[in-house]
Design an enzyme around this catalytic site. Structure first.
Site, short mmCIF file in Angstrom:
data_model
loop_
_atom_site.label_atom_id
_atom_site.label_comp_id
_atom_site.label_asym_id
_atom_site.label_seq_id
_atom_site.Cartn_x
_atom_site.Cartn_y
_atom_site.Cartn_z
N HIS A 76 -5.50 -15.49 -12.20
CA HIS A 76 -5.25 -14.71 -11.00
C HIS A 76 -6.53 -14.35 -10.24
O HIS A 76 -6.49 -13.56 -9.31
CB HIS A 76 -4.49 -13.42 -11.34
CG HIS A 76 -3.03 -13.64 -11.55
ND1 HIS A 76 -2.49 -13.82 -12.79
CD2 HIS A 76 -2.01 -13.72 -10.67
CE1 HIS A 76 -1.18 -14.00 -12.68
NE2 HIS A 76 -0.87 -13.95 -11.41
N ASP A 117 -1.20 -2.76 -9.60
CA ASP A 117 0.14 -2.81 -9.02
C ASP A 117 1.00 -3.89 -9.67
O ASP A 117 2.21 -3.75 -9.78
CB ASP A 117 0.05 -3.08 -7.51
CG ASP A 117 -0.42 -1.86 -6.75
OD1 ASP A 117 -0.26 -0.75 -7.27
OD2 ASP A 117 -0.95 -2.01 -5.65
N GLU A 121 -0.31 5.11 -2.22
CA GLU A 121 -0.91 3.86 -1.75
C GLU A 121 -0.40 3.54 -0.35
O GLU A 121 0.78 3.69 -0.06
CB GLU A 121 -0.53 2.73 -2.72
CG GLU A 121 -1.28 1.43 -2.46
CD GLU A 121 -1.07 0.44 -3.60
OE1 GLU A 121 -0.12 -0.36 -3.51
OE2 GLU A 121 -1.83 0.48 -4.58
#
Length: 381
Positions: A111, A189, A308
């Protein structure tokens, strides 16, 4: 990159992830020959598996950011599948001792966004194979004085921490902790990222305003340095290496284990989503929600656990029909069909750009926040 406080072992660790961007095809070919000789020797003396075929090397030369490609110049010479941290240490010792040290990179789930998990002309270490060797679903419960060294996820209920292999996914860390009514304090997240991967970056989510990023919530690390030393470090022991590895983008060592502090898990959460047509209004409310005193935050000060903000230019991909919320009439949708129509009208009025703020309040269980506090937040927002 600041290195003023780096220890000798930390500086030496830099050798294994130096960029090969300037390497020519001829030097890469020579390096590959050396790597193959070393890998063959390692394969005879360790339980590790090695692959040099095109399928394995192509997969290890790309990442989520797609800034790296699978062409021949970007491919590693080999992919290394370790069964334990000692296998990784053996590889790095071999590279460090070689007349032509080669780049080595740890790869979790790929990632990374700028090729940090790739090693052109070098060796990519497939970290997931550590979990496969240990048993993917293996967990252990221990007390403060007895922690299983063989388990890749070991919860200490008395010590309020979890030992997690660097290849472990945060979602599995969460499940292991929740089985004992505990949870880490700081997250990312997206939870299907590896422990070593996010700790090598920062690990930021909507909880960071309260608890700091994930790299600020680590008690101890097991690290393999660039010279193949296996070091256990913390704020009290080899602190320079500890600080360099956390957020070091893999340049100072490979994380093979992290000890993460745990806290009592809340029983419930109330999730709020607020929409804005202007960034100034969003940031003003955001400041109120993360404030820790009533002079700055008013009645909401100190109540929010997650905050957020985001900007959305595509409602279907970024708000209504994304992974965050399925579109109506799905039972898992955050919005009703009426809400979706109102949001679409608001977006048109705002020129196609909306801002939204997500917030969560945890309550019940060990939390001091009550259902009445949550209702207060809802009314105030």
């Amino acid at each position: 990159m600041t290195m003023a406080r780096a220890t000798t072992s930390t500086v030496a660790a830099l050798c294994f992830l130096l960029s090969c961007v300037s390497a020519t095809p001829s030097t890469l070919a020579a390096s590959s020959a050396i790597i193959h000789d070393i890998i063959r020797g390692l394969a005879d003396t360790t339980a590790a598996r090695v692959r040099t075929d095109a399928e394995a090397t192509a997969r290890a030369s790309t990442d989520f950011g797609t800034n790296a490609t699978a062409d021949d110049a970007a491919r590693p010479a080999a992919v290394f599948y370790p069964s334990c941290a000692a296998d990784i240490a053996a590889l790095l010792r071999a590279s460090s001792a070689s007349a032509s040290p080669f780049p080595v990179s740890a790869r979790g789930r790929g990632h990374s966004t700028r090729g940090q998990a790739t090693a052109p002309g070098g060796v990519v270490v497939d970290m997931a194979s550590l979990a496969v060797a240990a048993g993917r679903d293996e967990t252990a419960t221990t007390n403060a004085s007895s922690t299983s060294a063989s388990a890749r996820l070991a919860v200490s209920v008395d010590g309020r921490y979890i030992d997690a292999g660097g290849e472990q996914l945060w979602v599995d860390v969460l499940h292991a902790a929740l089985a004992h009514g505990l949870t880490p304090r700081s997250w990312t997240d997206y939870l299907r990222l590896t422990v070593g991967g996010t700790l090598s970056n920062a690990g930021i989510s909507g909880q960071a305003f309260r608890h700091g990023p994930q790299i600020s919530n680590v008690l101890e690390l097991d690290v393999v340095t660039g010279t193949g030393d296996m070091v256990t470090c913390s704020k009290e022991k080899d602190a320079d290496l500890f600080d360099a590895v956390l957020g070091g983008l893999g340049q100072f060592g490979i994380i093979t284990r992290a000890r993460i502090p745990l806290a009592p898990a809340p029983a419930r959460a109330r999730w709020l989503r607020l929409l804005y047509t202007g960034a100034a209004d969003l940031t003003a409310d955001q400041e109120r929600l993360i404030a820790d005193d009533e002079r700055r935050g008013g009645a909401l000060a100190g109540l929010m656990d997650y905050v957020e903000g985001s900007v959305v230019t595509d409602l279907q991909q970024g708000l209504i029909g994304s992974w965050r919320s399925q579109p109506p009439p799905s039972s898992s949708s955050f919005y009703s069909a009426t809400d979706a129509a109102r949001i679409a009208a608001l977006a048109e009025e705002a020129g196609g750009v909306l801002y939204f703020l997500e917030g969560a309040v945890y309550y019940g269980g060990a939390s001091d926040t009550t259902a009445a506090d949550v209702d207060k937040v809802t009314r105030s927002t």
